[in-house]
Design a protein around this motif. Structure first.
Motif, PDB file in Angstrom:
ATOM      1  N   LYS A 358       1.002  -1.197  -0.012  1.00 17.98           N
ATOM      2  CA  LYS A 358       0.171   0.141  -0.053  1.00 17.98           C
ATOM      3  C   LYS A 358       0.865   1.116  -0.068  1.00 17.98           C
ATOM      4  N   PRO A 359       1.420   1.710  -1.222  1.00 20.77           N
ATOM      5  CA  PRO A 359       2.346   2.647  -1.376  1.00 20.77           C
ATOM      6  C   PRO A 359       1.880   4.173  -0.974  1.00 20.77           C
ATOM      7  N   GLU A 360       2.790   4.840  -0.051  1.00 21.12           N
ATOM      8  CA  GLU A 360       2.599   6.073   0.133  1.00 21.12           C
ATOM      9  C   GLU A 360       2.633   7.034  -0.757  1.00 21.12           C
ATOM     10  N   SER A 361       2.277   8.305  -0.756  1.00 19.20           N
ATOM     11  CA  SER A 361       2.194   9.624  -1.635  1.00 19.20           C
ATOM     12  C   SER A 361       3.650   9.938  -1.410  1.00 19.20           C
ATOM     13  N   ARG A 362       4.686  10.030  -2.633  1.00 19.61           N
ATOM     14  CA  ARG A 362       5.946  10.883  -2.587  1.00 19.61           C
ATOM     15  C   ARG A 362       6.025  11.807  -3.631  1.00 19.61           C
ATOM     16  N   ALA A 363       6.597  12.875  -3.517  1.00 28.49           N
ATOM     17  CA  ALA A 363       6.718  14.031  -4.273  1.00 28.49           C
ATOM     18  C   ALA A 363       7.130  13.581  -5.653  1.00 28.49           C
ATOM     19  N   ASP A 364       6.587  13.992  -6.583  1.00 23.38           N
ATOM     20  CA  ASP A 364       6.952  13.690  -8.065  1.00 23.38           C
ATOM     21  C   ASP A 364       7.135  12.319  -8.455  1.00 23.38           C
ATOM     22  N   VAL A 365       6.643  11.476  -7.813  1.00 21.49           N
ATOM     23  CA  VAL A 365       6.605   9.920  -8.118  1.00 21.49           C
ATOM     24  C   VAL A 365       4.945   9.524  -8.254  1.00 21.49           C
ATOM     25  N   TRP A 366       4.618   8.991  -9.412  1.00 22.22           N
ATOM     26  CA  TRP A 366       3.365   8.852  -9.771  1.00 22.22           C
ATOM     27  C   TRP A 366       3.102   7.424  -9.980  1.00 22.22           C
ATOM     28  N   TRP A 367       2.140   6.519 -10.083  1.00 27.29           N
ATOM     29  CA  TRP A 367       1.650   5.384 -10.629  1.00 27.29           C
ATOM     30  C   TRP A 367       1.176   5.322 -11.920  1.00 27.29           C
ATOM     31  N   TRP A 368       1.474   4.940 -12.873  1.00 25.98           N
ATOM     32  CA  TRP A 368       1.047   4.836 -14.367  1.00 25.98           C
ATOM     33  C   TRP A 368       0.610   3.291 -14.529  1.00 25.98           C
ATOM     34  N   CYS A 369      -0.624   3.117 -15.029  1.00 29.45           N
ATOM     35  CA  CYS A 369      -1.008   1.568 -15.106  1.00 29.45           C
ATOM     36  C   CYS A 369      -1.432   1.496 -16.562  1.00 29.45           C
ATOM     37  N   GLY A 370      -0.979   2.399 -17.471  1.00 32.25           N
ATOM     38  CA  GLY A 370      -1.391   2.260 -18.998  1.00 32.25           C
ATOM     39  C   GLY A 370      -2.556   2.967 -19.536  1.00 32.25           C
ATOM     40  N   ASP A 371      -3.183   3.754 -18.747  1.00 33.60           N
ATOM     41  CA  ASP A 371      -4.605   4.574 -19.111  1.00 33.60           C
ATOM     42  C   ASP A 371      -3.963   5.801 -19.059  1.00 33.60           C
ATOM     43  N   PRO A 372      -4.751   6.985 -19.322  1.00 38.98           N
ATOM     44  CA  PRO A 372      -4.393   8.261 -19.524  1.00 38.98           C
ATOM     45  C   PRO A 372      -4.651   8.906 -18.217  1.00 38.98           C
ATOM     46  N   GLN A 373      -4.055   8.405 -17.090  1.00 44.49           N
ATOM     47  CA  GLN A 373      -4.259   8.722 -15.863  1.00 44.49           C
ATOM     48  C   GLN A 373      -3.049   8.488 -15.080  1.00 44.49           C
ATOM     49  N   LEU A 374      -2.885   9.274 -13.963  1.00 45.05           N
ATOM     50  CA  LEU A 374      -1.889   8.960 -13.012  1.00 45.05           C
ATOM     51  C   LEU A 374      -2.342   8.876 -11.531  1.00 45.05           C
ATOM     52  N   TYR A 375      -1.740   8.160 -10.883  1.00 43.35           N
ATOM     53  CA  TYR A 375      -2.173   7.844  -9.356  1.00 43.35           C
ATOM     54  C   TYR A 375      -1.079   8.208  -8.515  1.00 43.35           C
ATOM     55  N   ASP A 376      -1.493   8.871  -7.092  1.00 43.65           N
ATOM     56  CA  ASP A 376      -0.171   9.230  -6.544  1.00 43.65           C
ATOM     57  C   ASP A 376      -0.389   8.145  -5.071  1.00 43.65           C
ATOM     58  N   ARG A 377      -1.499   7.561  -5.221  1.00 45.39           N
ATOM     59  CA  ARG A 377      -1.788   6.255  -4.429  1.00 45.39           C
ATOM     60  C   ARG A 377      -2.524   5.159  -5.036  1.00 45.39           C
ATOM     61  N   LEU A 378      -2.485   3.998  -4.856  1.00 49.99           N
ATOM     62  CA  LEU A 378      -3.419   2.990  -5.406  1.00 49.99           C
ATOM     63  C   LEU A 378      -4.295   2.403  -4.372  1.00 49.99           C
ATOM     64  N   PRO A 379      -5.435   2.033  -5.077  1.00 44.95           N
ATOM     65  CA  PRO A 379      -6.584   1.574  -4.393  1.00 44.95           C
ATOM     66  C   PRO A 379      -6.301   0.198  -3.864  1.00 44.95           C
ATOM     67  N   GLY A 380      -6.949  -0.057  -2.770  1.00 42.31           N
ATOM     68  CA  GLY A 380      -6.830  -1.342  -2.156  1.00 42.31           C
ATOM     69  C   GLY A 380      -7.398  -2.682  -2.886  1.00 42.31           C
ATOM     70  N   ASN A 381      -6.670  -3.535  -2.692  1.00 45.19           N
ATOM     71  CA  ASN A 381      -6.981  -4.878  -3.462  1.00 45.19           C
ATOM     72  C   ASN A 381      -7.113  -4.802  -5.066  1.00 45.19           C
ATOM     73  N   TRP A 382      -6.367  -4.096  -5.541  1.00 48.34           N
ATOM     74  CA  TRP A 382      -6.395  -3.866  -7.089  1.00 48.34           C
ATOM     75  C   TRP A 382      -5.567  -5.043  -7.693  1.00 48.34           C
ATOM     76  N   THR A 383      -5.769  -5.262  -8.946  1.00 47.47           N
ATOM     77  CA  THR A 383      -5.154  -6.230  -9.559  1.00 47.47           C
ATOM     78  C   THR A 383      -4.355  -5.535 -10.882  1.00 47.47           C
ATOM     79  N   GLY A 384      -3.429  -6.117 -11.146  1.00 42.99           N
ATOM     80  CA  GLY A 384      -3.029  -5.363 -12.549  1.00 42.99           C
ATOM     81  C   GLY A 384      -1.286  -5.109 -12.297  1.00 42.99           C
ATOM     82  N   VAL A 385      -0.757  -4.557 -13.357  1.00 46.57           N
ATOM     83  CA  VAL A 385       0.511  -4.063 -13.694  1.00 46.57           C
ATOM     84  C   VAL A 385       0.566  -2.531 -13.493  1.00 46.57           C
ATOM     85  N   THR A 386       1.625  -1.966 -12.624  1.00 46.11           N
ATOM     86  CA  THR A 386       1.868  -0.739 -12.647  1.00 46.11           C
ATOM     87  C   THR A 386       3.307  -0.339 -12.649  1.00 46.11           C
TER      88      THR A 386
END
Length: 398
Positions: A358-386
């Motif tokens: 369950k990653p923390e939000s860190r300055a200037d680091v985002w999660w990209w999962c392939g769609d045109p959207q960035l996440y600073d945190r990830l939802p719980g119980n997700w499935t996939g590659v990021t």
């Protein structure tokens, strides 16, 4: 006939603005709209900054933006015979207004309560009345002219004119050779018995202390901020650029907020943000992103570079042209829905994680999962590659 009507029409235009009309408290709904600038205060002690665009009002028959290059000053008197001992603030530096002991009337206190500056496209009024509060009942010492006394009897403006209202009636001048053009500015009392005029945090934070005059047609574009300006407010006021619409500035603000030292950034022309891999290697990625206290001494440097930050509501918009097959990926199989469309073909390396990640939000680091959207945190119980990514500034050349 025309010569006789013109002064009367002009008087009707300025009567409500210059001699006691209070647009903040229109009790019977009969007050007419006005082109003048009005502000309303519901507490006597406050700090606020007012941004007045030059394209929102007229001076001397022209839009104020036509007077670029000229300085401005404020007088506590009317526009006919202000006197330099009523001028309490000036935007230029070729002369300075009189000191307090040489100022007349309300200009003495106003010199400590209100300051006028200008930027490229707007005037800025800086209010600070915490040490010198405004009056609840400001006394206007000017004698009302005959035509105004007659107009007060009009039923159309009943209940809205001076006598029950209290306003500071100021005049905003352009400093030029010859007669200085002017525009009226009023600051009116909107304090009611139900409003607590104290400056306690509970009363200060609930309602805006300074508001736009509701009957002024020129106030629609005026912006009021305060009491404490954020850095993004200053960017918006001085440049028109804000982190809400400019992704590069948003990233710069985030980095500055979390930096331990002073820094300077330079804004390039029309920056386009592209997603590039974050520099954190596979051996440190999970330890850095999933922990606030990093146990691996080889990874602690990343904690200083990408510090823990608050969750960010404003996510950067970026180009969909993303560099493939060069990312350090996180692969998780959880009980929830699949997040994004990224697959292992885009990964240089891949680390399997379980739902405890369950990653923390860190300055200037985002999660990209392939769609045109960035996440600073990830939802719980997700499935996939990021992937851990950073939007990077790239300037196009032709």
């Amino acid at each position: 006939m025309t010569n006789m009507l013109l002064p009367t029409l002009l008087s009707l235009l300025v009567v409500s603005q210059t001699h006691g009309f209070n647009p903040c408290n229109d009790t019977d709904g009969q007050a007419k709209k006005t082109d003048d600038l009005y502000l309303c205060y519901n507490k006597t002690s406050f700090t606020s900054t007012v941004w007045i665009p030059f394209n929102s009002f007229y001076v001397g028959g022209y839009k104020a933006e036509a007077w670029k290059g000229y300085d401005w000053y404020l007088s506590s008197s009317d526009g006919n015979n202000p006197g330099w001992d009523t001028v309490f603030t000036y935007t230029g530096n070729d002369w300075i207004p009189y000191k307090e002991d040489k100022l007349q009337g309300s200009a003495k206190n106003l010199s400590k309560q209100l300051d006028l500056t200008q930027a490229n496209d707007h005037l800025i009024l800086n209010f600070n009345t915490e040490s010198n509060p405004l009056l609840e009942k400001h006394q206007v010492h000017r004698k009302e002219p005959t035509w105004f006394q007659q107009l007060k009897k009009s039923s159309t403006l009943s209940g809205t004119l001076a006598g029950d209202s209290s306003c500071y009636h100021l005049t905003l001048f352009i400093y030029k050779s010859g007669k200085d053009p002017h525009h009226f500015l009023s600051i009116c009392n909107n304090i009611t018995k139900e409003v607590n005029t104290s400056t306690s945090p509970s009363s200060t934070d609930t309602t805006p202390v300074l508001t736009k005059g509701p009957l002024s047609t020129t106030m629609t574009a005026v912006m009021i901020v305060g009491p404490k300006l954020k850095s993004d407010d200053w960017f918006r006021i001085t440049t028109g650029i804000t982190g809400h619409t400019n992704n590069w500035l948003l990233l710069a603000e985030q980095a500055a907020q979390d930096a331990s030292d002073d820094c300077m950034v330079c804004l390039g022309p029309r920056p386009i943000l592209r997603v590039v891999p974050a520099p954190i290697g596979e051996d440190c990625l999970t330890a850095v992103m999933n922990c606030t206290n990093i146990g691996n001494s080889n990874c602690t440097k990343w904690d200083r570079i990408f510090s823990i930050t608050k969750q960010e509501k404003r996510k950067p918009i970026f180009s969909r042209d993303v560099t493939p097959t060069n990312h350090t990926c996180i692969n998780m199989t959880g009980p929830g829905e699949r997040l994004g469309s990224l697959n292992a073909s885009s990964c240089l390396t891949s680390t399997e994680v379980d739902p405890s990640f369950k990653p923390e939000s860190r300055a200037d680091v985002w999660w990209w999962c392939g769609d045109p959207q960035l996440y600073d945190r990830l939802p719980g119980n997700w499935t996939g590659v990021t992937v851990a990514a950073r939007p990077s500034h790239q300037t196009l050349s032709h």
